[in-house]
Design a protein around this motif. Structure first.
Motif, mmCIF file in Angstrom:
data_model
loop_
_atom_site.group_PDB
_atom_site.id
_atom_site.type_symbol
_atom_site.label_atom_id
_atom_site.label_comp_id
_atom_site.label_asym_id
_atom_site.label_seq_id
_atom_site.Cartn_x
_atom_site.Cartn_y
_atom_site.Cartn_z
ATOM 1 N N LEU A 1 0.821 -1.210 0.000
ATOM 2 C CA LEU A 1 0.000 0.000 0.000
ATOM 3 C C LEU A 1 0.858 1.263 0.000
ATOM 4 O O LEU A 1 0.561 2.231 -0.708
ATOM 5 N N VAL A 2 1.942 1.242 0.795
ATOM 6 C CA VAL A 2 2.785 2.439 0.913
ATOM 7 C C VAL A 2 3.624 2.658 -0.335
ATOM 8 O O VAL A 2 3.739 3.788 -0.832
ATOM 9 N N THR A 3 4.214 1.600 -0.862
ATOM 10 C CA THR A 3 5.179 1.764 -1.953
ATOM 11 C C THR A 3 4.563 1.759 -3.341
ATOM 12 O O THR A 3 5.150 2.291 -4.277
ATOM 13 N N GLN A 4 3.372 1.191 -3.477
ATOM 14 C CA GLN A 4 2.815 1.014 -4.813
ATOM 15 C C GLN A 4 1.527 1.781 -5.093
ATOM 16 O O GLN A 4 1.154 1.940 -6.249
ATOM 17 N N THR A 5 0.837 2.241 -4.070
ATOM 18 C CA THR A 5 -0.482 2.827 -4.329
ATOM 19 C C THR A 5 -0.598 4.292 -3.972
ATOM 20 O O THR A 5 -1.394 5.010 -4.573
ATOM 21 N N GLY A 6 0.106 4.755 -2.945
ATOM 22 C CA GLY A 6 -0.036 6.132 -2.504
ATOM 23 C C GLY A 6 -1.272 6.409 -1.678
ATOM 24 O O GLY A 6 -1.515 7.548 -1.296
ATOM 25 N N VAL A 7 -2.053 5.384 -1.359
ATOM 26 C CA VAL A 7 -3.262 5.599 -0.561
ATOM 27 C C VAL A 7 -2.990 5.456 0.931
ATOM 28 O O VAL A 7 -3.866 5.727 1.751
ATOM 29 N N PHE A 8 -1.787 5.022 1.271
ATOM 30 C CA PHE A 8 -1.419 4.824 2.673
ATOM 31 C C PHE A 8 0.011 5.300 2.843
ATOM 32 O O PHE A 8 0.850 5.087 1.954
ATOM 33 N N ALA A 9 0.317 5.963 3.957
ATOM 34 C CA ALA A 9 1.649 6.536 4.135
ATOM 35 C C ALA A 9 2.188 6.267 5.525
ATOM 36 O O ALA A 9 1.471 6.418 6.519
ATOM 37 N N TRP A 10 3.458 5.863 5.598
ATOM 38 C CA TRP A 10 4.206 5.868 6.849
ATOM 39 C C TRP A 10 4.903 7.216 6.925
ATOM 40 O O TRP A 10 5.773 7.537 6.110
ATOM 41 N N VAL A 11 4.538 8.032 7.894
ATOM 42 C CA VAL A 11 4.946 9.431 7.891
ATOM 43 C C VAL A 11 6.372 9.634 8.379
ATOM 44 O O VAL A 11 7.145 10.374 7.788
ATOM 45 N N TYR A 12 6.740 8.978 9.472
ATOM 46 C CA TYR A 12 8.090 9.133 10.008
ATOM 47 C C TYR A 12 9.033 8.124 9.359
ATOM 48 O O TYR A 12 8.634 6.981 9.093
ATOM 49 N N PRO A 13 10.294 8.505 9.099
ATOM 50 C CA PRO A 13 11.217 7.601 8.397
ATOM 51 C C PRO A 13 11.529 6.329 9.177
ATOM 52 O O PRO A 13 11.869 5.301 8.586
ATOM 53 N N TRP A 14 11.412 6.373 10.510
ATOM 54 C CA TRP A 14 11.708 5.194 11.311
ATOM 55 C C TRP A 14 10.508 4.274 11.484
ATOM 56 O O TRP A 14 10.610 3.199 12.083
ATOM 57 N N TRP A 15 9.363 4.684 10.971
ATOM 58 C CA TRP A 15 8.148 3.867 11.101
ATOM 59 C C TRP A 15 7.931 3.107 9.803
ATOM 60 O O TRP A 15 7.807 3.689 8.740
ATOM 61 N N GLY A 16 7.906 1.777 9.890
ATOM 62 C CA GLY A 16 7.746 0.973 8.686
ATOM 63 C C GLY A 16 7.201 -0.400 9.008
ATOM 64 O O GLY A 16 6.564 -0.612 10.049
ATOM 65 N N ALA A 17 7.471 -1.370 8.121
ATOM 66 C CA ALA A 17 6.869 -2.693 8.235
ATOM 67 C C ALA A 17 7.239 -3.401 9.537
ATOM 68 O O ALA A 17 6.386 -4.030 10.173
ATOM 69 N N LEU A 18 8.514 -3.315 9.957
ATOM 70 C CA LEU A 18 8.916 -4.031 11.173
ATOM 71 C C LEU A 18 8.271 -3.446 12.425
ATOM 72 O O LEU A 18 7.701 -4.206 13.230
ATOM 73 N N PRO A 19 8.322 -2.114 12.649
ATOM 74 C CA PRO A 19 7.600 -1.567 13.810
ATOM 75 C C PRO A 19 6.105 -1.862 13.776
ATOM 76 O O PRO A 19 5.504 -2.132 14.826
ATOM 77 N N VAL A 20 5.498 -1.805 12.588
ATOM 78 C CA VAL A 20 4.074 -2.119 12.460
ATOM 79 C C VAL A 20 3.811 -3.571 12.853
ATOM 80 O O VAL A 20 2.874 -3.874 13.604
ATOM 81 N N PHE A 21 4.664 -4.468 12.355
ATOM 82 C CA PHE A 21 4.523 -5.895 12.654
ATOM 83 C C PHE A 21 4.594 -6.156 14.163
ATOM 84 O O PHE A 21 3.747 -6.856 14.730
ATOM 85 N N VAL A 22 5.596 -5.542 14.824
ATOM 86 C CA VAL A 22 5.860 -5.824 16.235
ATOM 87 C C VAL A 22 4.878 -5.119 17.161
ATOM 88 O O VAL A 22 4.351 -5.734 18.102
ATOM 89 N N THR A 23 4.613 -3.834 16.906
ATOM 90 C CA THR A 23 3.855 -3.031 17.882
ATOM 91 C C THR A 23 2.371 -2.920 17.586
ATOM 92 O O THR A 23 1.603 -2.501 18.457
ATOM 93 N N VAL A 24 1.957 -3.272 16.370
ATOM 94 C CA VAL A 24 0.539 -3.145 16.011
ATOM 95 C C VAL A 24 -0.089 -4.508 15.728
ATOM 96 O O VAL A 24 -1.003 -4.954 16.430
ATOM 97 N N TYR A 25 0.417 -5.206 14.714
ATOM 98 C CA TYR A 25 -0.285 -6.397 14.262
ATOM 99 C C TYR A 25 -0.111 -7.609 15.178
ATOM 100 O O TYR A 25 -1.046 -8.398 15.340
ATOM 101 N N ILE A 26 1.067 -7.779 15.772
ATOM 102 C CA ILE A 26 1.197 -8.883 16.730
ATOM 103 C C ILE A 26 0.244 -8.695 17.910
ATOM 104 O O ILE A 26 -0.485 -9.633 18.275
ATOM 105 N N PRO A 27 0.181 -7.506 18.543
ATOM 106 C CA PRO A 27 -0.821 -7.323 19.612
ATOM 107 C C PRO A 27 -2.256 -7.541 19.127
ATOM 108 O O PRO A 27 -3.068 -8.143 19.861
ATOM 109 N N PHE A 28 -2.588 -7.061 17.912
ATOM 110 C CA PHE A 28 -3.940 -7.270 17.374
ATOM 111 C C PHE A 28 -4.307 -8.747 17.389
ATOM 112 O O PHE A 28 -5.331 -9.154 17.954
#
Length: 216
Positions: free
Chosen positions: A149-176
């Motif tokens: 979504l972030v790299t190919q579509t432009g409809v979703f954005a990771w705003v800070y340079p340190w926020w990406g797939a790994l932080p999302v995986f660890v801090t968002v989706y694993i808890p979900f």
């Protein structure tokens, strides 16, 4: 904007685009109505089948989803930028980082994931507990989907340079998904207390920070 234009925009522009869409009905699309109907149909079927554990998994993940989105919106309010944002493409932007389509998807994500669970909560898959295995697998799938979504579509954005797939995986989706898998196995009384408390917290936060203070 074209996809390439979106990828080249700086962070303030991405944030401003998202805030311009925020709860703006001008961009509403009719596809939201059948999507909502499909979600209702899925839950009605599960209620008819008395699949209370699957419903608990679905609702617990959805409540967690809203808690994280409120937190992301508060980060935007206090810092000027959310961790993630939706600058375009949604029919209705509920909060700075969540459109109606994503929210409807998350409303059934835990329920869908629970369909993979073996009846025995202690059984192992690939040498690890099956609840943990399927939580990690679903979390990884969602994190990879965000990369697209972030790299190919432009409809979703990771705003800070340190926020990406790994932080999302660890801090968002694993808890979900861990929450959904664990809630699936709890006693009904515990499920009710947890889900009721989670949705009550979401409601209070939305009322205070959204309706009252208008921070989100």
């Amino acid at each position: 904007h074209s996809r390439d234009d979106i990828m080249e925009l700086n962070h303030p522009e991405l944030t401003q685009q998202a805030l311009h869409l925020l709860r703006n009905g001008e961009h509403f699309q009719w596809h939201v109505i059948p999507m909502l109907a499909f979600v209702m149909y899925i839950y009605y079927n599960e209620i008819a089948a008395k699949n209370w554990r699957g419903i608990a998994a679905g609702l617990s993940l959805y409540g967690g989803h809203w808690l994280f989105e409120i937190g992301n919106a508060l980060i935007q309010h206090f810092s000027g930028h959310a961790l993630w944002a939706i600058p375009q493409g949604t029919a209705y932007l509920l909060l700075v980082g969540v459109g109606i389509e994503i929210s409807l998807m998350f409303s059934i994500a835990g329920l869908i994931a629970s369909k993979l669970l073996p009846p025995d909560p202690t059984a192992k898959v690939c040498g690890i507990n099956n609840r943990l295995f399927f939580a990690l697998a679903n979390a990884a799938f969602c994190a990879v989907a965000e990369i697209f979504l972030v790299t190919q579509t432009g409809v979703f954005a990771w705003v800070y340079p340190w926020w990406g797939a790994l932080p999302v995986f660890v801090t968002v989706y694993i808890p979900f998904f861990l929450t959904a898998m664990r809630c699936h196995d709890w006693e009904i009384a515990t499920q009710k207390r947890f889900i009721g408390g989670l949705f009550a917290l979401d409601a209070v936060l939305l009322l205070v920070f959204g309706v009252g203070l208008r921070w989100i």
